[in-house]
Design an enzyme around this catalytic site. Structure first.
Site, mmCIF file in Angstrom:
data_model
loop_
_atom_site.group_PDB
_atom_site.id
_atom_site.type_symbol
_atom_site.label_atom_id
_atom_site.label_comp_id
_atom_site.label_asym_id
_atom_site.label_seq_id
_atom_site.Cartn_x
_atom_site.Cartn_y
_atom_site.Cartn_z
ATOM 1 N N ALA A 128 0.829 -1.202 0.000
ATOM 2 C CA ALA A 128 0.000 0.000 0.000
ATOM 3 C C ALA A 128 0.866 1.256 0.000
ATOM 4 C CB ALA A 128 -0.948 -0.026 1.207
ATOM 5 N N LEU A 129 1.125 1.750 -1.222
ATOM 6 C CA LEU A 129 1.933 2.970 -1.390
ATOM 7 C C LEU A 129 1.071 4.114 -1.938
ATOM 8 C CD1 LEU A 129 4.869 4.266 -1.529
ATOM 9 C CD2 LEU A 129 4.905 3.529 -3.922
ATOM 10 N N SER A 130 0.320 3.831 -3.004
ATOM 11 C CA SER A 130 -0.403 4.888 -3.722
ATOM 12 C C SER A 130 -1.572 5.442 -2.923
ATOM 13 C CB SER A 130 -0.971 4.339 -5.039
ATOM 14 O OG SER A 130 0.041 3.789 -5.820
ATOM 15 N N ASP A 244 12.815 -2.572 -7.331
ATOM 16 C CA ASP A 244 13.919 -3.223 -8.068
ATOM 17 C C ASP A 244 13.671 -4.724 -8.133
ATOM 18 O OD1 ASP A 244 15.142 -0.767 -8.263
ATOM 19 O OD2 ASP A 244 16.579 -1.117 -6.654
ATOM 20 N N GLY A 344 -9.872 -11.919 -35.623
ATOM 21 C CA GLY A 344 -10.949 -11.209 -36.311
ATOM 22 C C GLY A 344 -12.131 -10.975 -35.378
ATOM 23 N N GLU A 368 2.798 -0.713 -10.726
ATOM 24 C CA GLU A 368 4.214 -0.711 -10.289
ATOM 25 C C GLU A 368 5.015 0.376 -11.011
ATOM 26 O OE1 GLU A 368 6.488 -3.768 -8.847
ATOM 27 O OE2 GLU A 368 4.807 -5.083 -8.408
ATOM 28 N N THR A 370 3.969 3.709 -13.881
ATOM 29 C CA THR A 370 3.613 3.776 -15.301
ATOM 30 C C THR A 370 4.881 3.636 -16.145
ATOM 31 O OG1 THR A 370 3.954 6.156 -15.390
ATOM 32 C CG2 THR A 370 1.726 5.407 -14.809
HETATM 33 N N1 CAA Z 1 16.872 2.105 -4.464
HETATM 34 C C1 CAA Z 1 17.271 2.787 -3.358
HETATM 35 N N2 CAA Z 1 16.958 4.091 -3.163
HETATM 36 C C2 CAA Z 1 16.245 4.721 -4.111
HETATM 37 C C3 CAA Z 1 15.807 4.077 -5.290
HETATM 38 C C4 CAA Z 1 16.149 2.707 -5.444
HETATM 39 N N3 CAA Z 1 15.769 2.005 -6.524
HETATM 40 N N4 CAA Z 1 15.128 4.944 -6.033
HETATM 41 C C5 CAA Z 1 15.122 6.114 -5.380
HETATM 42 N N5 CAA Z 1 15.803 5.976 -4.220
HETATM 43 C C6 CAA Z 1 16.081 6.993 -3.205
HETATM 44 C C7 CAA Z 1 16.797 8.188 -3.831
HETATM 45 O O1 CAA Z 1 18.201 7.954 -3.900
HETATM 46 C C8 CAA Z 1 16.446 9.303 -2.893
HETATM 47 O O2 CAA Z 1 17.235 9.238 -1.734
HETATM 48 P P1 CAA Z 1 18.273 10.448 -1.352
HETATM 49 O O3 CAA Z 1 17.400 11.654 -1.219
HETATM 50 O O4 CAA Z 1 18.902 10.007 -0.083
HETATM 51 O O5 CAA Z 1 19.214 10.516 -2.509
HETATM 52 C C9 CAA Z 1 15.015 8.950 -2.467
HETATM 53 O O6 CAA Z 1 14.856 7.545 -2.710
HETATM 54 C C10 CAA Z 1 13.967 9.724 -3.226
HETATM 55 O O7 CAA Z 1 14.120 9.402 -4.606
HETATM 56 P P2 CAA Z 1 13.935 10.454 -5.740
HETATM 57 O O8 CAA Z 1 14.651 11.722 -5.385
HETATM 58 O O9 CAA Z 1 14.274 9.811 -7.033
HETATM 59 O O10 CAA Z 1 12.352 10.719 -5.629
HETATM 60 P P3 CAA Z 1 11.362 11.375 -6.685
HETATM 61 O O11 CAA Z 1 10.189 11.833 -5.918
HETATM 62 O O12 CAA Z 1 12.065 12.348 -7.579
HETATM 63 O O13 CAA Z 1 10.968 10.191 -7.706
HETATM 64 C C11 CAA Z 1 9.960 8.152 -8.341
HETATM 65 C C12 CAA Z 1 10.725 8.926 -7.297
HETATM 66 C C13 CAA Z 1 10.938 7.288 -9.123
HETATM 67 C C14 CAA Z 1 9.163 8.981 -9.328
HETATM 68 C C15 CAA Z 1 9.013 7.297 -7.475
HETATM 69 O O14 CAA Z 1 8.091 8.143 -6.809
HETATM 70 C C16 CAA Z 1 8.274 6.248 -8.247
HETATM 71 O O15 CAA Z 1 8.800 5.156 -8.512
HETATM 72 N N6 CAA Z 1 6.984 6.548 -8.580
HETATM 73 C C17 CAA Z 1 6.119 5.536 -9.100
HETATM 74 C C18 CAA Z 1 5.355 4.923 -7.954
HETATM 75 C C19 CAA Z 1 4.942 3.546 -8.257
HETATM 76 O O16 CAA Z 1 5.651 2.757 -8.880
HETATM 77 N N7 CAA Z 1 3.753 3.182 -7.776
HETATM 78 C C20 CAA Z 1 3.261 1.868 -7.949
HETATM 79 C C21 CAA Z 1 2.382 1.505 -6.795
HETATM 80 S S1 CAA Z 1 2.446 -0.195 -6.375
HETATM 81 C C22 CAA Z 1 1.518 -1.030 -7.500
HETATM 82 O O17 CAA Z 1 1.113 -0.495 -8.488
HETATM 83 C C23 CAA Z 1 1.390 -2.460 -7.244
HETATM 84 C C24 CAA Z 1 0.185 -3.160 -7.660
HETATM 85 O O18 CAA Z 1 -0.905 -2.670 -7.725
HETATM 86 C C25 CAA Z 1 0.308 -4.588 -7.981
#
Ligand code: CAA
Length: 385
Positions: A128-130, A244, A344, A368, A370
């Site tokens: 639960a993130l979104s 990841d 078709g 996960e 877009t």
């Molecule tokens: N591993 C470790 N740390 C990470 C990382 C990773 N892969 N990616 C980012 N971080 C760290 C960054 O280094 C940063 O830390 P510092 O400030 O110490 O450097 C911190 O996390 C914040 O990262 P960003 O500055 O990159 O943050 P941002 O706000 O600019 O962007 C984003 C982040 C990539 C856009 C992220 O918000 C994202 O992935 N958004 C998409 C969300 C998502 O995937 N939602 C899916 C919901 S789950 C789902 O859909 C499942 C389902 O239903 C089945």
């Protein structure tokens, strides 16, 4: 020729696993897939079969009662289930997504509290993130948690929670320090029986209709203090590190859906006759099939490479996890649309599985993260080099 050359070939145990999951999926899951979609009902037959065979959460470490399977094995399970039923593939998929934050950052005590019930098949776990107003911009979440004596108190709501209402456990991300942005987010494990926890109505979706998607709400929801995952403020990084590990599993789901549509298409074009011959004899149809198969194979290889890199913890794993999820899901959409075209008018009906596969494939480009977010993640990785 050297048939002992083993680069770019899955080990025998992975091939055996694929055969075992395929046999189970075709016998126990495929016969219910159309009905599960039609009735938007949870695939209980799939849950039962996957759990009985130990395929519901193969990634769980042995010390918590699991099989300790590697990331490629986990992908193979999801891929083979998705080949016959996208909704059912979310059983192993979401179990992994919900578990990874705990496994990556939780204490051994917390893992002991949560993981064995999942390994035994008594409980599932959701992620639960979104939130309604915080999707791609996950840091903008509003759900809050504060420490009150020996409990955390959560308030707010999460949206688009896959398998909500079915899962007993929820990995929940909440703001514990609003002034710190990403470093003010913490992660918790919430149980469905925790006071103040509630599940909302099911979303009415285009696809994956057998997997419930709901909002969940926290109203002074109290969870014991030891259910925090890792240290306060580390939750966002845990959420990202989780992706990841799990974006390749969405790649695997997409590959499975595309393979299912391709297999159905190959069978159909051999049977369907027009202009006095099977449509598979026309070069235009053959070119389509070849393109579909070529893309599915490329997506599969990329997904396994990403999974292997994540398993080894290689520095470029974030790039590969996003690339595999993005590429494979775009392929799944293209291939399933082409499958409907090859069928078709029949492909446009629910008498054949390809329209379901096309509807199920769409979500893999969205959840996960877009595919626009995946491209952003990939570009950031390139520019950091
Ligand atoms: N591993 C470790 N740390 C990470 C990382 C990773 N892969 N990616 C980012 N971080 C760290 C960054 O280094 C940063 O830390 P510092 O400030 O110490 O450097 C911190 O996390 C914040 O990262 P960003 O500055 O990159 O943050 P941002 O706000 O600019 O962007 C984003 C982040 C990539 C856009 C992220 O918000 C994202 O992935 N958004 C998409 C969300 C998502 O995937 N939602 C899916 C919901 S789950 C789902 O859909 C499942 C389902 O239903 C089945």
């Amino acid at each position: 020729m050297n048939d002992a050359f083993d680069a770019y070939q899955l080990p025998e145990e992975h091939q055996e696993l694929r055969a075992a999951v395929r046999a189970l999926a075709e016998k126990e899951i495929a016969p219910h897939a159309a009905e599960v979609d039609e009735e938007s009902r949870f695939p209980t037959e799939a849950l039962k079969a996957l759990t009985a065979a130990g395929f519901h959460a193969v990634f769980l470490p042995e010390k918590y009662g699991g099989d300790g399977a590697d990331a490629i094995a986990g992908c193979i399970v999801i891929e083979e289930v998705a080949r016959v039923c996208g909704s059912s593939s979310l059983i192993p998929g979401v179990n992994k997504l919900g578990s990874m934050p705990v496994l990556l950052s939780g204490s051994d005590e917390l893992c002991q509290q949560v993981m064995p019930s999942i390994a035994r098949g008594e409980a599932m776990i959701s992620y639960a993130l979104s939130e309604r107003e915080s999707g791609s911009d996950a840091v903008a979440m509003k759900t809050k948690a504060r420490l009150d004596g020996d409990h955390w108190v959560l308030n707010g709501g999460k949206a688009w929670i896959t398998n909500a209402g079915i899962s007993k456990w929820y990995t929940v991300f909440a703001v514990t320090d609003p002034d710190k942005g990403a470093n003010g987010v913490s992660a918790f494990v919430v149980h469905a029986d925790d006071p103040g926890f509630e599940v909302g109505n099911k979303e009415r979706k285009l696809g994956i209709k057998g997997s419930p998607t709901c909002e969940i709400y926290f109203t002074d929801c109290t969870v014991p203090a030891d259910r925090i995952i890792g240290e306060p403020g580390t939750g966002f990084k845990t959420a990202m590190r989780t992706f990841d590990h799990t974006r390749p599993t969405i790649g695997a789901q997409a590959v499975g859906l595309a393979q299912g549509a391709l297999d159905a298409s190959v069978a159909y074009v051999k049977e369907r006759k027009q202009f006095g011959k099977a449509i598979g004899e026309f070069q235009g149809v053959q070119f389509m099939l070849a393109d579909m198969a070529m893309k599915v194979e490329a997506a599969r290889q990329m997904t396994y490479v990403a999974a292997a890199k994540v398993e080894r913890g290689e520095p470029d794993m974030t790039f590969f996890a996003s690339a595999a999820k993005c590429y494979a899901s775009d392929v799944a959409m293209e291939v399933t649309v082409d499958a409907v075209q090859l069928f078709g008018g029949a492909g446009y009906t629910r008498d054949f599985p390809v329209e379901r596969m096309m509807r199920d494939a769409k979500i893999t480009q969205i959840y996960e993260g877009t595919n626009q977010i995946q491209r952003m993640v990939m570009a950031r990785a390139l520019l950091r080099r």
